[in-house]
Design a protein around this motif. Structure first.
Motif, mmCIF file in Angstrom:
data_model
loop_
_atom_site.group_PDB
_atom_site.id
_atom_site.type_symbol
_atom_site.label_atom_id
_atom_site.label_comp_id
_atom_site.label_asym_id
_atom_site.label_seq_id
_atom_site.Cartn_x
_atom_site.Cartn_y
_atom_site.Cartn_z
ATOM 1 N N ARG A 88 -5.757 5.009 -3.827
ATOM 2 C CA ARG A 88 -6.289 6.362 -3.991
ATOM 3 C C ARG A 88 -7.507 6.642 -3.228
ATOM 4 O O ARG A 88 -7.701 7.527 -2.362
ATOM 5 N N GLU A 89 -8.335 5.728 -3.369
ATOM 6 C CA GLU A 89 -9.678 5.793 -2.515
ATOM 7 C C GLU A 89 -9.637 5.583 -1.188
ATOM 8 O O GLU A 89 -10.366 6.403 -0.454
ATOM 9 N N ALA A 90 -8.867 4.650 -0.639
ATOM 10 C CA ALA A 90 -8.568 4.357 0.794
ATOM 11 C C ALA A 90 -8.130 5.781 1.384
ATOM 12 O O ALA A 90 -8.449 6.431 2.236
ATOM 13 N N ALA A 91 -7.199 6.633 0.674
ATOM 14 C CA ALA A 91 -6.619 7.842 0.932
ATOM 15 C C ALA A 91 -7.712 8.813 1.194
ATOM 16 O O ALA A 91 -7.912 9.791 2.097
ATOM 17 N N GLU A 92 -8.717 8.923 0.183
ATOM 18 C CA GLU A 92 -9.391 10.150 -0.124
ATOM 19 C C GLU A 92 -10.490 9.797 1.094
ATOM 20 O O GLU A 92 -10.898 10.584 1.478
ATOM 21 N N GLU A 93 -10.851 8.367 1.415
ATOM 22 C CA GLU A 93 -11.886 8.320 2.541
ATOM 23 C C GLU A 93 -11.333 8.733 3.759
ATOM 24 O O GLU A 93 -11.912 9.276 4.773
ATOM 25 N N THR A 131 1.712 7.759 -4.599
ATOM 26 C CA THR A 131 0.886 8.601 -5.717
ATOM 27 C C THR A 131 -0.226 8.998 -4.900
ATOM 28 O O THR A 131 -0.561 10.056 -5.068
ATOM 29 N N ALA A 132 -0.740 8.151 -4.154
ATOM 30 C CA ALA A 132 -2.123 8.418 -3.407
ATOM 31 C C ALA A 132 -1.761 9.572 -2.372
ATOM 32 O O ALA A 132 -2.355 10.640 -2.291
#
Length: 345
Positions: A88-93, A131-132
């Motif tokens: 999820r955080e990789a996708a957000e970045e 999900t991400a």
């Protein structure tokens, strides 16, 4: 009349695809600290100082240190929740950097002992990716990568596993770790399995080893993309071959300098590859260890190598065209690139 000064277009608003990002290496430094504390794992100062560790992997000792730090960070990923958080955080970045499509590379073998085996591990990763992607709007897929340091039979097992999930989010098969170890031809059968199963071949080559390792990727593994590939700049005939075949090099400028492949950012041969017509997809490789993410690679191309906004748009197009994104996603991103360029500063 005073000359009008126009600001450069914002690189983070340029749509692009990210094709070279390793799983653990995508982690946020703060997340690593939290997970290490939660799981009672002692981290060396190189991973807690707040600054990227000083690395030089051009000799065996340097590569061993790099790999040791990576392995320690990977040991902090112990539960499905950890995997979901990382993805999820990789996708957000990536979303913040303008990436609309991300292909994250992973060797599930490394996580399998803590997550119930190879199949459960890959299924957890793919569930996290779905999900991400849904939550962030960034299209995502997985490249399953074998390890050059392990037996080629292990690579065949991974290739069969990757093909099994080809319709569930796995799009490619790679080969990572120290390319000075393990001949590419030893892994030819694994790549044949992957290609026959509809996956693209995207092995590493031309980073720590010279042009010959890129040629091996082409000759022995029939690579459609080459991870890094920058050392091809040392062989004009190889550059022409890459250009003529349209083989994309996943170039990671900050990584190349951090690992000592080149001494300075200006030494990375972006212009040499560009002038030869070799397609490139800029990537961040391992932001956790190298300290910069995707947009920073485009900024380096602009500020150090003098790429114009029109040229940056071409780089972004090349990343999209070399991706495994669905046709509709590609069209969306390419239209966004045209809009970015047409909008002016």
């Amino acid at each position: 009349m005073a000359r009008e000064v126009r600001a450069a277009r914002e690189i983070r608003e340029l749509p692009k695809a990210h094709l070279h990002l390793h799983f653990t290496g995508s982690m946020r430094p703060g997340t690593l600290l939290e997970l290490a504390d939660r799981h009672g794992i002692h981290l060396p100062e190189a991973l807690t100082s707040g600054e990227p560790p000083r690395l030089r992997a051009t000799d065996e000792r340097g590569w061993f240190r790099f790999q040791r730090l990576y392995d320690i960070a990977r040991s902090c990923l112990r539960t499905p929740e950890d995997i979901h958080r990382l993805v999820r955080e990789a996708a957000e970045e990536d979303a913040a950097d303008g990436s609309g499509w991300l292909e994250i590379q992973v060797d599930p073998t490394s996580y399998a002992p803590r997550l119930g085996g190879l199949i459960p591990t890959l299924e957890i990763i793919l569930d996290a990716v779905r999900t991400a992607s849904r939550d962030t709007g960034v299209g995502m897929a997985v490249v399953v990568a074998a390890n050059r340091m392990k037996h080629p039979l292990d690579a065949r097992t991974l290739a069969r596993l990757a093909v099994r999930y080809a319709d569930q989010g796995v799009v490619g098969f790679g080969l990572s770790n120290d390319e000075r170890r393990g001949l590419a031809r030893d892994f030819d059968r694994a790549f044949a399995i992957a290609r026959e199963g509809g996956l693209i071949a995207a092995p590493h080559g031309g980073e720590l080893s010279g042009p010959a390792s890129v040629r091996d990727c082409l000759d022995d593994l029939h690579a459609q993309r080459v991870g890094h590939g920058v050392r091809a700049a040392e062989d004009p005939r190889l550059l022409k071959r890459l250009a003529d075949r349209g083989v994309t090099c996943e170039v990671c400028p900050a990584s190349n300098v951090a690992l000592g492949v080149y001494d300075k950012p200006e030494d990375v041969p972006l212009r040499t590859l560009w002038d030869a017509g070799v397609p490139m997809a800029l990537g961040a490789d391992d932001p956790l260890l190298f300290g910069s993410r995707l947009a920073a690679q485009y900024d380096l191309a602009r500020t150090v190598h003098g790429f114009t906004d029109a040229e940056l748009a071409v780089l972004a197009r090349q990343s999209v065209e070399a991706s495994c994104a669905p046709a509709a996603k590609k069209a969306e991103l390419l239209a966004g690139i045209d809009k970015w360029l047409a909008a002016g500063a």
